[in-house]
Scaffold this motif. Structure first.
Motif, mmCIF file in Angstrom:
data_model
loop_
_atom_site.group_PDB
_atom_site.id
_atom_site.type_symbol
_atom_site.label_atom_id
_atom_site.label_comp_id
_atom_site.label_asym_id
_atom_site.label_seq_id
_atom_site.Cartn_x
_atom_site.Cartn_y
_atom_site.Cartn_z
ATOM 1 N N TRP A 1 -15.170 -14.881 5.517
ATOM 2 C CA TRP A 1 -13.779 -15.267 5.688
ATOM 3 C C TRP A 1 -13.587 -15.984 7.020
ATOM 4 C CZ3 TRP A 1 -9.977 -16.331 2.779
ATOM 5 C CH2 TRP A 1 -8.669 -16.385 3.265
ATOM 6 N N PRO B 1 -16.021 -19.640 0.107
ATOM 7 C CA PRO B 1 -15.247 -20.861 -0.127
ATOM 8 C C PRO B 1 -15.459 -21.362 -1.563
ATOM 9 C CG PRO B 1 -16.387 -20.977 1.972
ATOM 10 C CD PRO B 1 -16.925 -19.768 1.265
ATOM 11 N N ALA B 2 -14.503 -22.127 -2.049
ATOM 12 C CA ALA B 2 -14.506 -22.553 -3.451
ATOM 13 C C ALA B 2 -15.774 -23.304 -3.845
ATOM 14 C CB ALA B 2 -13.283 -23.426 -3.720
ATOM 15 N N ASP B 3 -16.359 -24.074 -2.912
ATOM 16 C CA ASP B 3 -17.528 -24.875 -3.275
ATOM 17 C C ASP B 3 -18.784 -24.036 -3.502
ATOM 18 O OD1 ASP B 3 -17.459 -24.343 -0.457
ATOM 19 O OD2 ASP B 3 -18.988 -25.869 -0.151
ATOM 20 N N VAL C 1 -18.589 -20.890 -5.155
ATOM 21 C CA VAL C 1 -18.338 -19.906 -6.212
ATOM 22 C C VAL C 1 -19.394 -19.979 -7.304
ATOM 23 C CG1 VAL C 1 -16.777 -19.327 -8.113
ATOM 24 C CG2 VAL C 1 -15.872 -19.645 -5.805
ATOM 25 N N LYS C 2 -19.781 -21.172 -7.691
ATOM 26 C CA LYS C 2 -20.713 -21.335 -8.806
ATOM 27 C C LYS C 2 -22.177 -21.164 -8.411
ATOM 28 C CE LYS C 2 -17.659 -24.269 -11.552
ATOM 29 N NZ LYS C 2 -17.499 -25.584 -12.250
ATOM 30 N N ASN D 1 -18.690 -14.571 -8.038
ATOM 31 C CA ASN D 1 -18.129 -14.950 -6.743
ATOM 32 C C ASN D 1 -16.668 -15.347 -6.891
ATOM 33 O OD1 ASN D 1 -20.610 -14.686 -5.229
ATOM 34 N ND2 ASN D 1 -21.317 -16.531 -6.279
ATOM 35 N N LEU D 2 -15.896 -15.136 -5.816
ATOM 36 C CA LEU D 2 -14.471 -15.428 -5.841
ATOM 37 C C LEU D 2 -14.073 -16.213 -4.599
ATOM 38 C CD1 LEU D 2 -13.115 -11.906 -6.859
ATOM 39 C CD2 LEU D 2 -13.305 -13.917 -8.349
ATOM 40 N N ALA D 3 -13.190 -17.198 -4.789
ATOM 41 C CA ALA D 3 -12.593 -17.920 -3.663
ATOM 42 C C ALA D 3 -11.165 -17.428 -3.522
ATOM 43 C CB ALA D 3 -12.639 -19.422 -3.905
ATOM 44 N N VAL D 4 -10.996 -16.288 -2.864
ATOM 45 C CA VAL D 4 -9.696 -15.639 -2.739
ATOM 46 C C VAL D 4 -9.519 -15.121 -1.323
ATOM 47 C CG1 VAL D 4 -9.620 -14.941 -5.176
ATOM 48 C CG2 VAL D 4 -10.644 -13.404 -3.482
#
Length: 202
Positions: free
Chosen positions: A158, A181-183, A185-186, A191-194
């Motif tokens: 974070w 971070p969102a990039d 997640v995959k 995984n979570l981007a929250v």
């Protein structure tokens, strides 16, 4: 002897302003004891917090904070750093097991170099100014080469400048069930981007 361990538990390590590491450990045997850091607080430094060369190290339920570069040597500042040991002509790299630790306000949480590998589970890394995990030390003390990689599960990243730095094609890296971070997640499963909704990020 097999089964021996060197344990640091329940300590508070004051901030080291000498420009050196807080704890720097190495060995000269092919069968070194496991080193354990459990339930300690590291209040900071200008270089590394724990620097383990060629060891198997268990690091669990510790708090690391305020590690920022401030020395004249060509190096970087990391809460936890790795390296290698040469014993009887054999090169031994570090293997870290990091469980349930908190890292706050650091340049880097972890440096993996010289063929080292880390397993990270249930850690929280907040406010890493350069990168949470770096896989080599550019301009620093890499001798054997970059780190081998990391296996990461259920870890919160974070407000970090970047999660990883110096990842190479050959880096062995898995990332699952983590807040990223969102990039990223995959990159793995679950995984979570929250927003992790930390009660007190400070």
């Amino acid at each position: 002897d097999q089964g021996e361990a060197f344990v640091f538990e329940g300590n508070v390590f004051g901030k080291n302003t000498s420009g050196g590491d807080v704890v720097d450990i190495g060995h000269d045997t092919l069968n070194p004891p496991t080193v354990i850091f459990r339930n300690n607080v590291f209040l900071g430094g200008l270089d590394d917090g724990i620097d383990a060369d060629g060891f198997s190290v268990l690091i669990e339920d510790n708090a690391f904070m305020d590690f920022h570069f401030g020395t004249s040597r060509q190096t970087t500042s990391n809460a936890v750093s790795t390296g290698y040991a040469t014993v009887g002509g054999q090169v031994l790299s570090s293997h870290l097991m990091l469980r349930g630790n908190t890292f706050f306000d650091v340049d880097h949480a972890v440096l993996l170099k010289d063929g080292s590998f880390a397993e990270l589970t249930n850690n929280t890394i907040v406010n890493a100014a350069i990168a949470a995990i770096q896989f080599t030390e550019v301009g620093g003390s890499n001798v054997v080469g970059p780190g081998r990689g990391a296996s990461i599960d259920s870890t919160i990243f974070w407000n970090v400048a970047q999660v990883f730095s110096h990842v190479r094609a050959e880096t062995q890296l898995t990332l699952d069930r983590s807040v990223v971070p969102a990039d990223l997640v995959k990159l793995g499963d679950g995984n979570l981007a929250v927003d992790p909704l930390l009660v007190d990020p400070a």
